[in-house]
Design an enzyme around this catalytic site. Structure first.
Site, PDB file in Angstrom:
ATOM      1  N   LYS A   4       0.880  -1.174   0.000  1.00  0.00           N
ATOM      2  CA  LYS A   4       0.000   0.000   0.000  1.00  0.00           C
ATOM      3  C   LYS A   4       0.920   1.228   0.000  1.00  0.00           C
ATOM      4  CE  LYS A   4      -2.624   3.355   1.426  1.00  0.00           C
ATOM      5  NZ  LYS A   4      -1.849   4.541   1.046  1.00  0.00           N
ATOM      6  N   GLU A  57       7.934   1.146  11.966  1.00  0.00           N
ATOM      7  CA  GLU A  57       9.062   2.086  11.814  1.00  0.00           C
ATOM      8  C   GLU A  57       8.464   3.480  11.836  1.00  0.00           C
ATOM      9  OE1 GLU A  57      12.160   1.646  11.791  1.00  0.00           O
ATOM     10  OE2 GLU A  57      12.688  -0.253  10.854  1.00  0.00           O
ATOM     11  N   GLU A 114       8.755  15.994  15.685  1.00  0.00           N
ATOM     12  CA  GLU A 114       9.348  15.821  14.364  1.00  0.00           C
ATOM     13  C   GLU A 114       8.930  17.005  13.478  1.00  0.00           C
ATOM     14  OE1 GLU A 114       7.874  12.522  11.950  1.00  0.00           O
ATOM     15  OE2 GLU A 114       9.933  11.833  11.760  1.00  0.00           O
TER      16      GLU A 114
HETATM   17  P1  NAD Z   1       1.767   8.626   7.359  1.00  0.00           P
HETATM   18  O1  NAD Z   1       1.772   7.947   8.681  1.00  0.00           O
HETATM   19  O2  NAD Z   1       0.846   9.757   7.170  1.00  0.00           O
HETATM   20  O3  NAD Z   1       1.411   7.586   6.196  1.00  0.00           O
HETATM   21  C1  NAD Z   1       2.149   6.414   5.995  1.00  0.00           C
HETATM   22  C2  NAD Z   1       1.287   5.392   5.278  1.00  0.00           C
HETATM   23  O4  NAD Z   1       0.213   5.027   6.136  1.00  0.00           O
HETATM   24  C3  NAD Z   1       0.646   5.899   3.984  1.00  0.00           C
HETATM   25  O5  NAD Z   1       0.648   4.880   3.030  1.00  0.00           O
HETATM   26  C4  NAD Z   1      -0.781   6.202   4.421  1.00  0.00           C
HETATM   27  O6  NAD Z   1      -1.717   6.128   3.383  1.00  0.00           O
HETATM   28  C5  NAD Z   1      -1.010   5.098   5.435  1.00  0.00           C
HETATM   29  N1  NAD Z   1      -2.106   5.367   6.370  1.00  0.00           N
HETATM   30  C6  NAD Z   1      -2.679   6.560   6.648  1.00  0.00           C
HETATM   31  N2  NAD Z   1      -3.694   6.394   7.509  1.00  0.00           N
HETATM   32  C7  NAD Z   1      -3.751   5.071   7.802  1.00  0.00           C
HETATM   33  C8  NAD Z   1      -4.569   4.282   8.646  1.00  0.00           C
HETATM   34  N3  NAD Z   1      -5.539   4.832   9.361  1.00  0.00           N
HETATM   35  N4  NAD Z   1      -4.341   2.964   8.714  1.00  0.00           N
HETATM   36  C9  NAD Z   1      -3.340   2.388   8.004  1.00  0.00           C
HETATM   37  N5  NAD Z   1      -2.527   3.100   7.183  1.00  0.00           N
HETATM   38  C10 NAD Z   1      -2.729   4.424   7.084  1.00  0.00           C
HETATM   39  O7  NAD Z   1       3.288   9.032   7.090  1.00  0.00           O
HETATM   40  P2  NAD Z   1       3.879   9.866   5.884  1.00  0.00           P
HETATM   41  O8  NAD Z   1       3.518  11.297   6.064  1.00  0.00           O
HETATM   42  O9  NAD Z   1       3.540   9.199   4.603  1.00  0.00           O
HETATM   43  O10 NAD Z   1       5.456   9.684   6.104  1.00  0.00           O
HETATM   44  C11 NAD Z   1       6.219  10.474   6.934  1.00  0.00           C
HETATM   45  C12 NAD Z   1       6.444   9.799   8.263  1.00  0.00           C
HETATM   46  O11 NAD Z   1       7.094   8.546   8.075  1.00  0.00           O
HETATM   47  C13 NAD Z   1       7.349  10.578   9.184  1.00  0.00           C
HETATM   48  O12 NAD Z   1       6.810  10.594  10.481  1.00  0.00           O
HETATM   49  C14 NAD Z   1       8.653   9.800   9.169  1.00  0.00           C
HETATM   50  O13 NAD Z   1       9.445   9.935  10.318  1.00  0.00           O
HETATM   51  C15 NAD Z   1       8.166   8.414   9.004  1.00  0.00           C
HETATM   52  N6  NAD Z   1       9.219   7.566   8.460  1.00  0.00           N
HETATM   53  C16 NAD Z   1       9.831   6.660   9.299  1.00  0.00           C
HETATM   54  C17 NAD Z   1      10.873   5.864   8.833  1.00  0.00           C
HETATM   55  C18 NAD Z   1      11.546   4.842   9.715  1.00  0.00           C
HETATM   56  O14 NAD Z   1      12.202   3.960   9.199  1.00  0.00           O
HETATM   57  N7  NAD Z   1      11.418   4.915  11.031  1.00  0.00           N
HETATM   58  C19 NAD Z   1      11.283   5.999   7.506  1.00  0.00           C
HETATM   59  C20 NAD Z   1      10.654   6.937   6.688  1.00  0.00           C
HETATM   60  C21 NAD Z   1       9.610   7.707   7.175  1.00  0.00           C
END
Ligand code: NAD
Length: 487
Positions: free
Chosen positions: A171, A245, A378
């Site tokens: 996804k 993560e 963050e």
């Molecule tokens: P996000 O949490 O908004 O979205 C991530 C994914 O989750 C997307 O595919 C989104 O569609 C999905 N999602 C959204 N709502 C959901 C729900 N209710 N249930 C299940 N899935 C859902 O994050 P983002 O804005 O896409 O990415 C940025 C974030 O990712 C930052 O906080 C960053 O620190 C984190 N990140 C962490 C790592 C790591 O390895 N720790 C690496 C890269 C990014």
């Protein structure tokens, strides 16, 4: 910390059956993808479940060759994959070339690791016995990916999951689905049907049904803390395997012995790669007060030399942010810090010369402290907040004063400081004199609220394998300790 609900949608939804994908450098529509539904998710789970029975029994050597084939196909399509990544995510081409290397090499790495072993044999309690630890796939793995490294983070989950014998449903983020769909179509078409599939749509509409589906035992998620907490709250009652993560707020300590020019370059790279939208971006800098002025001047000089522009232009050092809501958060953090006494030394504005796109100037901000959002939450943007310390012990205490524990960086040639740093700082990755590098064989992941999952290395494979202990007795006569007692 309260348990957040599903985040506000980042793009306006309406009743449309498709989702527009926006180029963050121009704000133009790059394409449309299907806004799939819970029904679509359920159908894919049924196919993935059926395919699991084939894939888990497929010999490891065959799985290995199919994974290498996926990597080979990606290399055939290299230029188009990098172009799509650059257009939909925004970072400069050299950074997407690097992401592409990670994508392909991760498939090759896990292709081999997956056929290396599936457990171990233990010394048994009796000579007539055999004790084995067998590693088995879980079943269907939902791989939920953020937008900042759409393909690297996909590969870090999908490759070990497949190598272990699971089937997967990918996804991608609704902001960056084009490169993932391209790979699904051109590079995964040789896998048996249902082994790898991709679903597009909003998280709450298609990823949550996967999280809640009884036939999806593993949820591998990279993304924000808020969504990670929501997924955990939904999946925990079902005792699912959670691989989370989450966010970071990485510290970078510059020691007194560091060279100012080198420190400036290391800091800018660590904080500004992908416009600061890396989970392990440096988001807190600690400078020794005795030399803070020299270090700060060198940093400002270097940051001011960086060229802002669309990632697709060869002269660009830093591209746009992914969207307006993300940029608004950066502005909010800077404004709050200024209101509490911080000073912007360079940057801090939306650049005037770039009329379109979600650009933000690389920003150095001083006189910050841990009461400010910019040092607590963050920020996920091109900011370098700097704070002074008076002793190395104080710097370490400041680095640890954070709910996250993803990574931490140090610049120093002093081995005693390095040892103290690597032993005392609570973070999943410690970088000494080489910020933000990774190693295929080395586990990547966080401590504390960054989530406890590990990707890459042997640990990354084990995240997608269950452990079974087999106790096998070859002597089939009754044991002396069975009933009745006392004979
Ligand atoms: P996000 O949490 O908004 O979205 C991530 C994914 O989750 C997307 O595919 C989104 O569609 C999905 N999602 C959204 N709502 C959901 C729900 N209710 N249930 C299940 N899935 C859902 O994050 P983002 O804005 O896409 O990415 C940025 C974030 O990712 C930052 O906080 C960053 O620190 C984190 N990140 C962490 C790592 C790591 O390895 N720790 C690496 C890269 C990014």
């Amino acid at each position: 910390m309260s348990l957040p609900q599903t985040q506000e949608p980042k793009t306006s939804r309406g009743n449309s059956k498709s989702i527009a994908v926006i180029n963050p450098a121009t704000e133009e529509i790059l394409g449309e993808v299907a806004r799939q539904t819970a029904d679509d998710a359920n159908k894919l789970v049924a196919k993935a479940k059926e395919a699991f029975n084939i894939w888990r029994k497929t010999p490891a050597n065959v799985r290995c060759h199919m994974m290498h084939e996926a990597a080979a196909k990606m290399r055939e399509h290299k230029d188009e994959i990098i172009r799509l990544l650059t257009l939909e995510e925004g970072k400069p081409v050299p950074e997407n070339e690097e992401e592409f290397e990670w994508l392909t090499n991760t498939f090759d790495y896990y292709a081999e690791l997956g056929r290396h072993e599936r457990g171990r044999v233990l010394p048994s309690g009796e000579y007539s016995q055999l004790n084995m630890v067998i590693k088995e796939p879980y079943g269907v793995a939902a791989c939920i990916i953020p937008w900042n490294y759409p393909l690297l983070l996909m590969a870090w989950k999908v490759a070990p999951a497949l190598a272990a014998g699971n089937t997967v449903i990918i996804k991608p983020s609704e902001l960056t689905p084009l490169s993932s769909l391209y790979i699904q179509k051109h590079c995964f078409d040789h896998f048996p049907e249902g082994v790898v599939s991709t679903i597009t749509g909003y998280g709450d509409e298609v990823a949550e049904p996967l999280v809640l589906h009884p036939d999806v035992p593993v949820i591998a998620f990279t993304g924000s803390l808020a969504i990670g907490q929501r997924i955990a709250s939904l999946a925990a009652p079902m005792m699912k395997k959670l691989h989370l993560e989450l966010g970071g707020k990485d510290a970078f300590i510059i020691a007194e012995d560091a060279d100012p020019e080198l420190a400036a370059k290391a800091l800018a790279y660590a904080a500004l790669t992908n416009a600061g939208q890396v989970c392990t971006s440096t988001e807190r800098v600690y400078l020794p007060s005795s030399k803070a002025k020299t270090f700060t001047e060198a940093l400002i000089h270097h940051v001011q030399s960086l060229r802002l522009g669309p990632g697709i232009e060869p002269t660009t050092d830093m591209g746009p942010m992914i969207g307006a809501t993300y940029r608004d958060k950066v502005v909010k953090h800077i404004d709050e810090a200024i209101a509490k006494g911080a000073k912007v030394l360079t940057g801090g504005r939306i650049p005037k010369h770039l009329a379109k796109g979600y650009f933000f100037e690389p920003t150095v901000i001083a006189s910050v402290d841990h009461s400010m959002l910019i040092m607590k939450e963050e920020t996920f943007g091109p900011t370098i907040p700097i704070m002074e310390y008076n002793s190395f012990d104080e710097a370490i205490a400041l680095a640890n004063d954070c709910v996250f524990g993803l990574g931490a960086c140090l610049l120093s040639s002093d081995p005693l400081k390095a040892k103290l740093f690597l032993e005392e700082v609570k973070a999943g990755t410690i970088w000494i004199n080489d910020p933000l590098t990774d190693n295929y064989a080395g586990p990547f992941g966080g401590m504390k609220m960054s989530g406890g999952a590990r990707e890459l290395g042997q640990e990354g494979l084990d995240e997608f394998r269950e452990t079974k202990h087999v106790h096998w007795e070859f002597n089939t006569s009754a044991k002396s300790w069975w009933y009745p007692y006392g004979q």
